[in-house]
Design a protein around this motif. Structure first.
Motif, PDB file in Angstrom:
ATOM      1  N   ASN A  59       0.878  -1.247  -0.033  1.00 14.66           N
ATOM      2  CA  ASN A  59       0.026  -0.001   0.124  1.00 14.66           C
ATOM      3  C   ASN A  59       0.759   1.204  -0.100  1.00 14.66           C
ATOM      4  O   ASN A  59       0.454   2.203  -0.641  1.00 14.66           O
ATOM      5  N   HIS A  60       1.952   1.262   0.711  1.00 13.96           N
ATOM      6  CA  HIS A  60       2.976   2.375   0.781  1.00 13.96           C
ATOM      7  C   HIS A  60       3.404   2.685  -0.487  1.00 13.96           C
ATOM      8  O   HIS A  60       3.678   3.755  -0.869  1.00 13.96           O
ATOM      9  N   VAL A  61       3.681   1.730  -1.342  1.00 17.24           N
ATOM     10  CA  VAL A  61       4.359   1.895  -2.644  1.00 17.24           C
ATOM     11  C   VAL A  61       3.559   2.865  -3.430  1.00 17.24           C
ATOM     12  O   VAL A  61       4.339   3.562  -4.371  1.00 17.24           O
ATOM     13  N   TRP A  62       2.163   2.922  -3.245  1.00 21.32           N
ATOM     14  CA  TRP A  62       1.420   3.876  -4.083  1.00 21.32           C
ATOM     15  C   TRP A  62       1.834   5.166  -4.106  1.00 21.32           C
ATOM     16  O   TRP A  62       1.992   6.049  -4.920  1.00 21.32           O
ATOM     17  N   LEU A  63       2.484   5.712  -2.892  1.00 21.00           N
ATOM     18  CA  LEU A  63       3.048   6.794  -2.599  1.00 21.00           C
ATOM     19  C   LEU A  63       4.105   7.078  -3.721  1.00 21.00           C
ATOM     20  O   LEU A  63       4.365   8.298  -4.331  1.00 21.00           O
ATOM     21  N   ILE A  64       5.052   6.021  -3.594  1.00 22.34           N
ATOM     22  CA  ILE A  64       6.271   6.300  -4.423  1.00 22.34           C
ATOM     23  C   ILE A  64       5.832   6.494  -6.024  1.00 22.34           C
ATOM     24  O   ILE A  64       6.166   7.264  -6.665  1.00 22.34           O
ATOM     25  N   PHE A  65       4.706   5.486  -6.318  1.00 18.24           N
ATOM     26  CA  PHE A  65       4.083   5.594  -7.584  1.00 18.24           C
ATOM     27  C   PHE A  65       3.785   6.904  -7.832  1.00 18.24           C
ATOM     28  O   PHE A  65       4.162   7.446  -8.879  1.00 18.24           O
ATOM     29  N   VAL A  66       2.869   7.600  -7.019  1.00 19.59           N
ATOM     30  CA  VAL A  66       2.375   8.935  -7.405  1.00 19.59           C
ATOM     31  C   VAL A  66       3.620   9.880  -7.595  1.00 19.59           C
ATOM     32  O   VAL A  66       3.627  10.819  -8.360  1.00 19.59           O
ATOM     33  N   LEU A  67       4.605   9.758  -6.630  1.00 23.95           N
ATOM     34  CA  LEU A  67       5.648  10.843  -6.839  1.00 23.95           C
ATOM     35  C   LEU A  67       6.589  10.573  -8.241  1.00 23.95           C
ATOM     36  O   LEU A  67       6.690  11.668  -8.761  1.00 23.95           O
ATOM     37  N   VAL A  68       6.845   9.340  -8.367  1.00 29.03           N
ATOM     38  CA  VAL A  68       7.633   9.221  -9.742  1.00 29.03           C
ATOM     39  C   VAL A  68       6.731   9.572 -11.011  1.00 29.03           C
ATOM     40  O   VAL A  68       7.057  10.459 -11.902  1.00 29.03           O
ATOM     41  N   VAL A  69       5.307   9.423 -11.073  1.00 24.97           N
ATOM     42  CA  VAL A  69       4.376   9.737 -12.156  1.00 24.97           C
ATOM     43  C   VAL A  69       4.444  11.174 -12.304  1.00 24.97           C
ATOM     44  O   VAL A  69       4.454  11.833 -13.208  1.00 24.97           O
ATOM     45  N   GLY A  95       7.504  11.675   9.289  1.00 22.54           N
ATOM     46  CA  GLY A  95       6.469  10.795   9.929  1.00 22.54           C
ATOM     47  C   GLY A  95       6.573   9.359   9.157  1.00 22.54           C
ATOM     48  O   GLY A  95       6.516   8.521   9.967  1.00 22.54           O
ATOM     49  N   ILE A  96       6.755   9.494   7.687  1.00 28.12           N
ATOM     50  CA  ILE A  96       6.684   8.000   7.313  1.00 28.12           C
ATOM     51  C   ILE A  96       7.827   7.290   7.551  1.00 28.12           C
ATOM     52  O   ILE A  96       7.465   5.935   7.935  1.00 28.12           O
ATOM     53  N   ILE A  97       8.924   7.703   7.932  1.00 29.51           N
ATOM     54  CA  ILE A  97      10.063   6.869   8.512  1.00 29.51           C
ATOM     55  C   ILE A  97       9.501   6.432   9.955  1.00 29.51           C
ATOM     56  O   ILE A  97       9.551   5.075  10.082  1.00 29.51           O
ATOM     57  N   PHE A  98       9.068   7.001  10.618  1.00 28.86           N
ATOM     58  CA  PHE A  98       8.694   6.715  11.808  1.00 28.86           C
ATOM     59  C   PHE A  98       7.511   5.482  11.819  1.00 28.86           C
ATOM     60  O   PHE A  98       7.587   4.449  12.610  1.00 28.86           O
TER      61      PHE A  98
ATOM     62  N   ALA B  57      12.426   0.444   2.497  1.00 36.45           N
ATOM     63  CA  ALA B  57      11.070   1.283   1.851  1.00 36.45           C
ATOM     64  C   ALA B  57      11.008   2.420   2.350  1.00 36.45           C
ATOM     65  O   ALA B  57      10.569   3.729   1.280  1.00 36.45           O
ATOM     66  N   VAL B  58      10.893   2.681   3.439  1.00 33.57           N
ATOM     67  CA  VAL B  58      10.860   4.136   3.914  1.00 33.57           C
ATOM     68  C   VAL B  58      11.948   4.944   3.850  1.00 33.57           C
ATOM     69  O   VAL B  58      11.775   5.903   3.218  1.00 33.57           O
ATOM     70  N   THR B  59      13.406   4.609   3.784  1.00 31.00           N
ATOM     71  CA  THR B  59      14.413   5.432   3.235  1.00 31.00           C
ATOM     72  C   THR B  59      14.081   5.754   1.782  1.00 31.00           C
ATOM     73  O   THR B  59      14.603   6.690   1.537  1.00 31.00           O
ATOM     74  N   GLY B  60      13.761   4.758   0.985  1.00 31.69           N
ATOM     75  CA  GLY B  60      13.630   4.912  -0.267  1.00 31.69           C
ATOM     76  C   GLY B  60      12.449   6.172  -0.717  1.00 31.69           C
ATOM     77  O   GLY B  60      12.816   6.989  -1.655  1.00 31.69           O
ATOM     78  N   THR B  61      11.671   5.984   0.258  1.00 35.67           N
ATOM     79  CA  THR B  61      10.385   7.119  -0.239  1.00 35.67           C
ATOM     80  C   THR B  61      10.897   8.471   0.375  1.00 35.67           C
ATOM     81  O   THR B  61      10.791   9.593  -0.335  1.00 35.67           O
TER      82      THR B  61
END
Lengths: 347, 436
Positions: A59-69, A95-98, B57-61
Motif C-alpha cells: 500500500n505504501h508503494v502507491w505513494l512512490i508511484f504517485v511521486l515518480v509519475v 513521519g513516514i520513517i517513524f 522502503a521508507v528510506t527509499g520514500t
C-alpha cells in the motif's frame, strides 16, 4: 491535449489507491493511538497489527508511484510544489520513517518500554503523515503554489483550507480503516472487535460526513475556484457519487455487511479525489499552471502511458493475488492482543 | 542531506537485492533435501529480510521526497528525461513489496513448492529495480536522450535513449555484484563471529557457508567488472578517471600509482607501476591518458577525496577477492571451508570492509562527477534548492537515522539470539539450541 489529461488520470488513480489503501493503514494507526490503556487496547492493537502486516508495504508503494509519475509526467509543476511546500512534505517524510520503521520493528519488541515507544511512534506518525499530506493537497487545490519559484513556506499551507483538508484526510482514513478492520475482525472470528470497529466506523462516518459538508463552505470562502468546479459540470457528479457511496457504505456497516462496505467506502474516497481533479481542470496548479503547461514532452508522456499499461498487466494480477490471499485469511498470523508486556513469537 | 539518506539506503538496498536470492537458495535446499534445518534458516532470514525491506522502503520514500525537496530545478528540467526509469523501478519495487509479503506471511500456509515460487518475483524485482535506478545514475554520468535549445530548455526528449547510456550496464553489474558482496559477507560474518565464540554447530556452519559462497563467487567477478567499469570511465569521463588516479597532466604511457594517501596535491606512500595506468585504462602501455589539466580548474572534482576513496575501494576489493579465492580453492579441494581461526576472523572483517568499499565506490562515482549533477550539462549549484532551514532538516534527519540504526541493530541482535526451536518446533529437533 488529451495526453496530459490521461497522464493526470494515471496520477489521480495512483492517488486514489494511496488514499484508500494507504489511508486505511494510517487510519488503523489512528485507532491504535486512541485504543486506550495498555490492557484495554491490547486486543484492538493486535487486530490492527494483524490486518496491516501483509499489505502495508504494498500500500505504501502507491505513494512512490504517485511521486515518480508526478515528476516524470509533470516536471514543471513538481518543482514549484516541492519548493513551496517543503515544510509539510519534510514533516510527512519524517513521519513516514517513524511509521514504517516502528511498525516493522514493533513485532520484535519484548519489553514494556520498547513496545510503548514503538507503538506510540507508529500511532502518532500515522496521524501526522495523512494530516501533512492532506495539507499539501489542500494548498495545491486552493492555488497557493505559484508557477515559478517558491510560494511562502509557511503561509501556503497553514491557511484554513489546507489545514481543513489535512483534518479531513485523517478522518477519512480513520473511517475506511474502521470499515476494513471490522471486516477483518469478522474473518478471524473476533466478534467483539468487529462490534468495536463497527461503532468506530459509524462515529468516524458521522464526523467525516459533517466535515465534508462543512468543507464546501470552507472551500467557498477559501478556495473559490475549487468550489465553483465542485458545484458545476463533472464536479457535481463526483460530489453526488461520493455522497451516495458514503451513505450506502454507512447503511452497509450499520447492517454489518462489511465486505461490500469496503468497496462502497473506497468508491466514496475515489469520487472525492476524482471530483478534485475535475473541479480544477484544466489547471494543474490552480490559477498558475495548466495541465499542458506542467506536462512533460509528448514522447515522455506516451512512454509513461505505455509502460504503466504494461505495468498494470503485471501488477494487477499480483495485487489481486495478494489481496485474495489476505481476504481469504491465508496470510493471517495467529491473533495475539498487543499488551505491552507480553512477548509474542508469531510463526 | 541526500548523501546521508543514500548512505543509509544503499546498504539496505544490498540486502533487498541480494538477500532474497540467498533465502530462496536456502529454501530450495530444503525443498530438495527435506532437511528441516534449511527451512529454519530460510525462515529466520526471511524475517530479517522483511524488516530490512520495510526500512529500505521508507528510506527509499524519503529519497524520492528529497529529490524534489533538494533538487527542484534539476527535477523540473530533467524529470521528464530520466523519470521513466524511476517509474519502472517503482513498478519493480511494487512487485517486490507484494511478493515479499506473500512470501514471509505465507510460510506453512501455502504448499512448499508454491511458496518457493512466490519468492522468485522478489529476486527478479530486485534485479530489474536496481537496473532502473542505476540507469538514472548512468544517465547523470552520460546524459543523452534529449537536446538543449538555444535558451537551455530541454527538448526532443527520448526517455528510452536516455536510459540506454554507456554507463548503465557496467554500473549495474558492478552494483548488483556489490549487493551480493555486502549482503553475503555481512551475513556470513555474523555466523563466523558466532563460530569464533565457540558455537560450532551445523546450523551456523550452513548459515555461514551459503552467503559466503555467494559473496566469494561474486568477488573475483567484481574485479573483472571493475576493470570494465574503469575503461568505460576512461572513454566517457576522462576527467573522472584522472581524479581516480590523481593524474595532473595528460600523459602518454602514464604510470599507475597504487595505494598511499593524497593530501592536497601530493600523493604519499604510493607504489608506482610504470605505464600501469595506460595499460589498465586502455589496455595499451603507450596509450594517452587525459589528465586533470584537460578541463578548467572549476570543472574538476575534489581530487583527493575521489582518489582516496578509489584506492580504498580497490584495496578492499582486491582483499575480498583474495579471501574469496582462498575460500573457493579450499572448498573445492577439501569439500569444506578452511578451519583456520584467521580465516574466520577475515570473514568477520569482510562484512564491514565490503560496506566501506561500497560507500567508497559510491563516493568515487558521485564526487568524481562534481561539479556536475548532469555531466557537462548542469552544475550541482544550479540544481540545488534555495530553501531555508536545510541545516535544521539535516540535523533532524541525522538524528532520526541514528535512532533508526540503533533500534534496527538492537532488534536484529535479539532476533538472532532467539532460540531456534521457537521458530520451527518440529524442525529444530536434533539442532543445538544455540541460545548464545
Amino acid at each position: 491535449m488529451a495526453l496530459a489529461e490521461l497522464n493526470a488520470a494515471v496520477l489521480l488513480l495512483g492517488l486514489t489507491a494511496y488514499a484508500v489503501l494507504g489511508g486505511a493503514d494510517f487510519g488503523a494507526g489512528f485507532w491504535d493511538l486512541t485504543a486506550g490503556g495498555a490492557r484495554r487496547g491490547a486486543r484492538l492493537r493486535g487486530m490492527v497489527k494483524n490486518a496491516m502486516g501483509p499489505v502495508w508495504e504494498a500500500n505504501h508503494v502507491w505513494l512512490i508511484f504517485v511521486l515518480v509519475v508526478f515528476w516524470t509526467a509533470f516536471p514543471r509543476a513538481f518543482g514549484p510544489v516541492m519548493q513551496t511546500l517543503y515544510v509539510p512534505l519534510y514533516l510527512a517524510g519524517v513521519g513516514i520513517i517513524f511509521r514504517g520503521a516502528a511498525f516493522a520493528l514493533r513485532g520484535e519488541a519484548a519489553t514494556i518500554v520498547e513496545a510503548r515507544l514503538l507503538g506510540g511512534a507508529f500511532a502518532l506518525a500515522s496521524v501526522a503523515v495523512p494530516f501533512f499530506l492532506g495539507a499539501v493537497v489542500g494548498a495545491v487545490a486552493s492555488g497557493q503554489v505559484p508557477a515559478e519559484g517558491a510560494g511562502d513556506a509557511w503561509e501556503s499551507w497553514t491557511g484554513p483550507f489546507p489545514l481543513y483538508i489535512g483534518v479531513l484526510t485523517v478522518g477519512a482514513g480513520a473511517y475506511i480503516a474502521a470499515v476494513f478492520l471490522a471486516g477483518d475482525s469478522v474473518r478471524v472470528g473476533q466478534e467483539d472487535l468487529a462490534r468495536a470497529f463497527r461503532w468506530r466506523a459509524l462515529a468516524a462516518a458521522l464526523v467525516t460526513g459533517v466535515l465534508a459538508i462543512a468543507g464546501l463552505f470552507v472551500a467557498r470562502s477559501q478556495a473559490r475556484g475549487l468550489y465553483d468546479g465542485l458545484t458545476s459540470g463533472g464536479g457535481v457528479v463526483a460530489v453526488v457519487v461520493s455522497a451516495l457511496a458514503g451513505v450506502v457504505a454507512l447503511a452497509l456497516v450499520w447492517r454489518e455487511h462489511y465486505e461490500p462496505a469496503r468497496y462502497a467506502s473506497a468508491v466514496a474516497v475515489a469520487a472525492t479525489v476524482a471530483g478534485w481533479g475535475l473541479a480544477q481542470r484544466p489547471d494543474f496548479l490552480p490559477g498558475a499552471l495548466s495541465l499542458d503547461e506542467a506536462a512533460a514532452g509528448r514522447p515522455t508522456q506516451i512512454a509513461i502511458l505505455v509502460s504503466m499499461g504494461i505495468a498494470l498487466l503485471i501488477l494487477a494480477p499480483s495485487l489481486w493475488l495478494l489481496f485474495r490471499l489476505t481476504l481469504a485469511g491465508r496470510l493471517d498470523t495467529d491473533f495475539h492482543p498487543i499488551a505491552a508486556a507480553d512477548r509474542r513469537d508469531e510463526p | 542531506m541526500q548523501a546521508l539518506s543514500l548512505a543509509v539506503h544503499i546498504p539496505l538496498v544490498c540486502f533487498g537485492v541480494a538477500f532474497p536470492a540467498m533465502v530462496l537458495y536456502m529454501e530450495g535446499l530444503y525443498v530438495r533435501t527435506g532437511d528441516p534445518l534449511y527451512k529454519v534458516i530460510a525462515k529466520r532470514w526471511s524475517k530479517v529480510m522483511l524488516i530490512l525491506f520495510a526500512v529500505g522502503a521508507v528510506t527509499g520514500t524519503i529519497l524520492s521526497f528529497e529529490l524534489g525537496l533538494l533538487w527542484p530545478e534539476f527535477m523540473e528540467r530533467f524529470g521528464e528525461v530520466f523519470g521513466m526509469a524511476f517509474a519502472l523501478e517503482g513498478v519493480a519495487f511494487f512487485l517486490e513489496a507484494i511478493f515479499i509479503a506473500i512470501y514471509v506471511y505465507g510460510w506453512d500456509r501455502i504448499s512448499p513448492r508454491a511458496h518457493l515460487l512466490t519468492g522468485i518475483p522478489v529476486v527478479i524485482a530486485g534485479f530489474t529495480g536496481s537496473l532502473m535506478v542505476i540507469g538514472v545514475n548512468g544517465w547523470m554520468n552520460d546524459p543523452g536522450g534529449f537536446e538543449l535549445d538555444s535558451d537551455g530548455n530541454v527538448t526532443g526528449v527520448n526517455p528510452f535513449a536516455a536510459f540506454v547510456n554507456s554507463n548503465v550496464w557496467h554500473e549495474w553489474v558492478h552494483m548488483y555484484l556489490a549487493g551480493f558482496l555486502v549482503a553475503g559477507f555481512i551475513v556470513a560474518g555474523v555466523y563466523a563471529f558466532s563460530w569464533l565464540r565457540g558455537h560450532r554447530d551445523r546450523f551456523r556452519q550452513v548459515a555461514m557457508v551459503v552467503p559466503l559462497t555467494f559473496a566469494c563467487l561474486a568477488a573475483p567477478i567484481q574485479v573483472v567488472v571493475g576493470d570494465w567499469a574503469g575503461r568505460t570511465v576512461a572513454e566517457e569521463q576522462p576527467t573522472k578517471l584522472a581524479a581516480f588516479e590523481g593524474l595532473e597532466q595528460t600523459t602518454r604511457g602514464a604510470d599507475l600509482r597504487l595505494g598511499g594517501i593524497m593530501i592536497g596535491d601530493e600523493i604519499y606512500g604510493s607504489v608506482s607501476i610504470p605505464d600501469g595506468l595506460s595499460l589498465l585504462a586502455h589496455h595499451d602501455p603507450n596509450a594517452e591518458v587525459e589528465g586533470l589539466n584537460a578541463v578548467p580548474a572549476d570543472e574538476r572534482p575534489p581530487v583527493p577525496v575521489v582518489r582516496n576513496a578509489f584506492q580504498v575501494m580497490i584495496g578492499i576489493g582486491t582483499g575480498l577477492a583474495l579471501l574469496a579465492v582462498v575460500y573457493l580453492v579450499t572448498a573445492v579441494r577439501r569439500g569444506r571451508p578452511p578451519r583456520s581461526k584467521w580465516f574466520y576472523i577475515a570473514v568477520v572483517a569482510a562484512g564491514p570492509a565490503a560496506l566501506v568499499a561500497l560507500i567508497a565506490g559510491w563516493i568515487v562515482t558521485e564526487v568524481g562527477r562534481q561539479p556536475w549533477i548532469v555531466y557537462r550539462v548542469m552544475r550541482v549549484s544550479e540544481a540545488v534548492t534555495g530553501a531555508e532551514g536545510i541545516p535544521v532538516g539535516y540535523a533532524t534527519l541525522a538524528l532520526v537515522y541514528a535512532a533508526l540504526a540503533v533500534i534496527v541493530l538492537y532488534l536484529l541482535r535479539r532476533l538472532a539470539h532467539r532460540p531456534i526451536e521457537l521458530e520451527a518446533e518440529s524442525a529444530a529437533r536434533g539442532v543445538d539450541d544455540g541460545s548464545g
